[in-house]
Motif scaffolding. Structure first.
Motif, PDB file in Angstrom:
ATOM      1  N   LEU A 206      39.611  17.170  22.321  1.00 20.31           N
ATOM      2  CA  LEU A 206      39.962  18.644  22.349  1.00 20.31           C
ATOM      3  C   LEU A 206      40.987  18.884  21.214  1.00 20.31           C
ATOM      4  O   LEU A 206      41.900  18.045  20.953  1.00 20.31           O
ATOM      5  N   GLY A 207      40.792  19.963  20.492  1.00 22.40           N
ATOM      6  CA  GLY A 207      41.667  20.337  19.336  1.00 22.40           C
ATOM      7  C   GLY A 207      41.902  21.645  19.225  1.00 22.40           C
ATOM      8  O   GLY A 207      41.273  22.531  19.968  1.00 22.40           O
ATOM      9  N   SER A 208      42.887  21.931  18.451  1.00 27.78           N
ATOM     10  CA  SER A 208      43.224  23.450  18.008  1.00 27.78           C
ATOM     11  C   SER A 208      43.531  23.529  16.625  1.00 27.78           C
ATOM     12  O   SER A 208      43.763  22.460  16.086  1.00 27.78           O
ATOM     13  N   ASP A 209      43.675  24.699  16.188  1.00 29.22           N
ATOM     14  CA  ASP A 209      44.241  25.009  14.974  1.00 29.22           C
ATOM     15  C   ASP A 209      45.724  25.096  14.981  1.00 29.22           C
ATOM     16  O   ASP A 209      46.156  25.035  16.114  1.00 29.22           O
ATOM     17  N   GLY A 210      46.413  25.456  13.940  1.00 26.89           N
ATOM     18  CA  GLY A 210      47.810  25.583  14.171  1.00 26.89           C
ATOM     19  C   GLY A 210      48.615  26.934  13.751  1.00 26.89           C
ATOM     20  O   GLY A 210      49.724  26.816  14.032  1.00 26.89           O
ATOM     21  N   GLN A 211      47.684  27.916  13.789  1.00 26.50           N
ATOM     22  CA  GLN A 211      48.303  29.000  13.312  1.00 26.50           C
ATOM     23  C   GLN A 211      49.091  30.046  14.509  1.00 26.50           C
ATOM     24  O   GLN A 211      47.999  30.082  15.698  1.00 26.50           O
ATOM     25  N   MET A 212      49.994  30.744  14.362  1.00 27.23           N
ATOM     26  CA  MET A 212      50.681  31.385  15.446  1.00 27.23           C
ATOM     27  C   MET A 212      50.996  32.750  14.507  1.00 27.23           C
ATOM     28  O   MET A 212      51.349  32.848  13.452  1.00 27.23           O
ATOM     29  N   THR A 213      50.198  33.888  15.056  1.00 25.31           N
ATOM     30  CA  THR A 213      50.192  35.045  14.465  1.00 25.31           C
ATOM     31  C   THR A 213      51.042  36.165  15.301  1.00 25.31           C
ATOM     32  O   THR A 213      50.623  36.217  16.463  1.00 25.31           O
ATOM     33  N   LEU A 214      51.714  37.126  14.826  1.00 24.36           N
ATOM     34  CA  LEU A 214      52.388  38.159  15.661  1.00 24.36           C
ATOM     35  C   LEU A 214      51.996  39.437  14.717  1.00 24.36           C
ATOM     36  O   LEU A 214      52.437  39.605  13.646  1.00 24.36           O
ATOM     37  N   GLY A 215      51.008  40.353  15.583  1.00 26.57           N
ATOM     38  CA  GLY A 215      50.674  41.475  14.667  1.00 26.57           C
ATOM     39  C   GLY A 215      49.931  40.994  13.575  1.00 26.57           C
ATOM     40  O   GLY A 215      48.834  40.114  13.869  1.00 26.57           O
ATOM     41  N   ASN A 216      50.000  41.462  12.593  1.00 27.09           N
ATOM     42  CA  ASN A 216      49.355  41.143  11.275  1.00 27.09           C
ATOM     43  C   ASN A 216      49.957  39.916  10.113  1.00 27.09           C
ATOM     44  O   ASN A 216      49.924  39.940   9.130  1.00 27.09           O
TER      45      ASN A 216
ATOM     46  N   ARG B 158      36.286  19.067  15.202  1.00 25.14           N
ATOM     47  CA  ARG B 158      36.826  19.162  13.752  1.00 25.14           C
ATOM     48  C   ARG B 158      35.926  20.091  13.073  1.00 25.14           C
ATOM     49  O   ARG B 158      36.383  21.113  12.336  1.00 25.14           O
ATOM     50  N   GLU B 159      34.749  19.811  13.042  1.00 26.64           N
ATOM     51  CA  GLU B 159      33.686  20.733  12.164  1.00 26.64           C
ATOM     52  C   GLU B 159      33.729  22.055  12.727  1.00 26.64           C
ATOM     53  O   GLU B 159      33.649  23.107  11.907  1.00 26.64           O
ATOM     54  N   SER B 160      33.843  22.171  14.108  1.00 25.30           N
ATOM     55  CA  SER B 160      33.646  23.692  14.626  1.00 25.30           C
ATOM     56  C   SER B 160      34.892  24.534  14.586  1.00 25.30           C
ATOM     57  O   SER B 160      34.682  25.913  14.277  1.00 25.30           O
ATOM     58  N   LEU B 161      36.028  23.682  14.768  1.00 23.58           N
ATOM     59  CA  LEU B 161      37.338  24.425  14.296  1.00 23.58           C
ATOM     60  C   LEU B 161      37.487  24.856  13.095  1.00 23.58           C
ATOM     61  O   LEU B 161      37.952  25.997  12.612  1.00 23.58           O
ATOM     62  N   GLN B 162      36.887  24.168  11.941  1.00 21.47           N
ATOM     63  CA  GLN B 162      36.958  24.364  10.455  1.00 21.47           C
ATOM     64  C   GLN B 162      35.956  25.603  10.273  1.00 21.47           C
ATOM     65  O   GLN B 162      36.535  26.476   9.691  1.00 21.47           O
ATOM     66  N   THR B 163      34.804  25.640  10.840  1.00 23.25           N
ATOM     67  CA  THR B 163      33.833  26.964  10.690  1.00 23.25           C
ATOM     68  C   THR B 163      34.728  28.086  11.306  1.00 23.25           C
ATOM     69  O   THR B 163      34.817  28.952  10.648  1.00 23.25           O
ATOM     70  N   ALA B 164      35.411  27.890  12.361  1.00 27.29           N
ATOM     71  CA  ALA B 164      36.334  29.152  13.210  1.00 27.29           C
ATOM     72  C   ALA B 164      37.397  29.524  12.246  1.00 27.29           C
ATOM     73  O   ALA B 164      37.506  30.630  11.743  1.00 27.29           O
ATOM     74  N   ALA B 165      37.886  28.671  11.492  1.00 28.72           N
ATOM     75  CA  ALA B 165      39.114  28.853  10.606  1.00 28.72           C
ATOM     76  C   ALA B 165      38.548  29.622   9.276  1.00 28.72           C
ATOM     77  O   ALA B 165      39.107  30.452   8.859  1.00 28.72           O
ATOM     78  N   GLU B 166      37.412  29.414   8.756  1.00 27.03           N
ATOM     79  CA  GLU B 166      36.785  30.082   7.799  1.00 27.03           C
ATOM     80  C   GLU B 166      36.134  31.439   8.057  1.00 27.03           C
ATOM     81  O   GLU B 166      36.030  32.344   7.233  1.00 27.03           O
ATOM     82  N   ILE B 167      36.058  31.704   9.297  1.00 29.59           N
ATOM     83  CA  ILE B 167      35.710  33.261   9.797  1.00 29.59           C
ATOM     84  C   ILE B 167      36.812  33.795  10.320  1.00 29.59           C
ATOM     85  O   ILE B 167      36.867  35.288  10.280  1.00 29.59           O
ATOM     86  N   CYS B 168      37.486  33.526  11.445  1.00 22.60           N
ATOM     87  CA  CYS B 168      38.553  34.062  12.022  1.00 22.60           C
ATOM     88  C   CYS B 168      39.800  34.214  11.451  1.00 22.60           C
ATOM     89  O   CYS B 168      40.677  33.226  11.145  1.00 22.60           O
ATOM     90  N   ILE B 169      40.417  35.421  11.233  1.00 19.38           N
ATOM     91  CA  ILE B 169      41.708  35.419  10.496  1.00 19.38           C
ATOM     92  C   ILE B 169      43.018  35.192  11.295  1.00 19.38           C
ATOM     93  O   ILE B 169      43.955  34.888  10.830  1.00 19.38           O
ATOM     94  N   TYR B 170      42.830  35.028  12.626  1.00 19.85           N
ATOM     95  CA  TYR B 170      43.809  34.345  13.539  1.00 19.85           C
ATOM     96  C   TYR B 170      43.587  32.834  13.780  1.00 19.85           C
ATOM     97  O   TYR B 170      44.258  32.178  14.383  1.00 19.85           O
TER      98      TYR B 170
ATOM     99  N   ASN C  30      43.573  28.973  11.704  1.00 21.10           N
ATOM    100  CA  ASN C  30      43.714  28.106  10.240  1.00 21.10           C
ATOM    101  C   ASN C  30      43.311  26.925  10.258  1.00 21.10           C
ATOM    102  O   ASN C  30      42.618  26.294  11.210  1.00 21.10           O
ATOM    103  N   ASP C  31      43.304  26.154   9.171  1.00 17.66           N
ATOM    104  CA  ASP C  31      42.637  24.878   8.928  1.00 17.66           C
ATOM    105  C   ASP C  31      43.629  23.667   9.155  1.00 17.66           C
ATOM    106  O   ASP C  31      43.382  22.395   9.165  1.00 17.66           O
ATOM    107  N   HIS C  32      44.770  23.646   9.738  1.00 10.93           N
ATOM    108  CA  HIS C  32      45.759  22.974  10.325  1.00 10.93           C
ATOM    109  C   HIS C  32      45.087  22.260  12.051  1.00 10.93           C
ATOM    110  O   HIS C  32      45.914  22.922  12.747  1.00 10.93           O
ATOM    111  N   ILE C  33      44.420  21.502  11.766  1.00  2.00           N
ATOM    112  CA  ILE C  33      43.776  20.981  12.837  1.00  2.00           C
ATOM    113  C   ILE C  33      44.089  19.921  13.621  1.00  2.00           C
ATOM    114  O   ILE C  33      44.717  18.806  12.937  1.00  2.00           O
ATOM    115  N   ALA C  34      44.457  19.880  14.733  1.00  4.53           N
ATOM    116  CA  ALA C  34      45.278  18.711  15.482  1.00  4.53           C
ATOM    117  C   ALA C  34      43.946  18.537  16.805  1.00  4.53           C
ATOM    118  O   ALA C  34      43.561  19.241  17.413  1.00  4.53           O
ATOM    119  N   ILE C  35      43.815  17.375  16.633  1.00  2.01           N
ATOM    120  CA  ILE C  35      42.664  16.735  17.713  1.00  2.01           C
ATOM    121  C   ILE C  35      43.224  15.470  18.597  1.00  2.01           C
ATOM    122  O   ILE C  35      43.816  14.737  18.165  1.00  2.01           O
TER     123      ILE C  35
END
Length: 181
Positions: free
Chosen positions: A24-34, A159-171, A173-178
């Protein structure tokens, strides 16, 4: 008219079961508004003596509150994941305070993957892949394709799937923890 509260869009969490292993993994980005508020938020935790890994999406304080409640349910029900998840979902749906919390949990063990939602749902996907958060559908699509067409491990797929999401989704990023089981 009142001011609209900025929407928190904060994560992509993905869990995969494969060959008796879980990741189980996640990216590291936290976004508020834009605005990106933080790049390295940790959104996954090991629970119940390392037998489960959970990730959260949504408002951080809400998610951490639910995480604490879920851990208490795991303790109360001797690590029985299904029972703990259902009891948390029941409380979440019926408790006046908990009902207002805006978050979701994804949980994996070595043989089970669940999504627990604030609407009282406990979902066990048939394919052993759980995804929550802003970029979840991108990560889910990538994980399904990798499961179907490769022999990558659960950790590699996450890892690869989260990297793909990071390349597409603006919310996302590629600071991945697993974490793996």
């Amino acid at each position: 008219m009142g001011q609209q509260k900025p929407q928190i869009r904060s994560t992509t969490v993905l869990g995969v079961l494969r060959d008796g292993k879980a990741a189980l993994g996640s990216d590291g980005q936290m976004t508020l508004g834009n605005t990106v508020m933080k790049h390295s938020t940790r959104k996954i935790r090991s629970l119940y003596q390392g037998k489960f890994v959970t990730g959260f999406a949504g408002a951080t304080a809400d998610a951490l509150t639910l995480l604490e409640r879920f851990e208490a349910k795991l303790e109360a029900y001797s690590g029985r994941l299904d029972r703990a998840a259902v009891e948390l979902a029941k409380d979440w749906r019926t408790d006046k305070y908990l009902r207002r919390l805006e978050a979701m949990l994804a949980v994996v063990s070595s043989d089970k993957a669940l999504i627990i939602s604030g609407t009282g749902d406990v979902i066990e996907p048939e394919d052993g892949i759980v995804a929550i958060g802003s970029g979840s559908m991108y990560a889910l699509a990538a994980a399904r394709a990798l499961m179907k067409h490769t022999t990558l491990s659960a950790e590699e797929i996450v890892r690869e799937s989260l990297q793909t999401a990071a390349e597409i989704c603006i919310y996302t990023n590629d600071h991945i923890a697993i974490e793996t089981l």
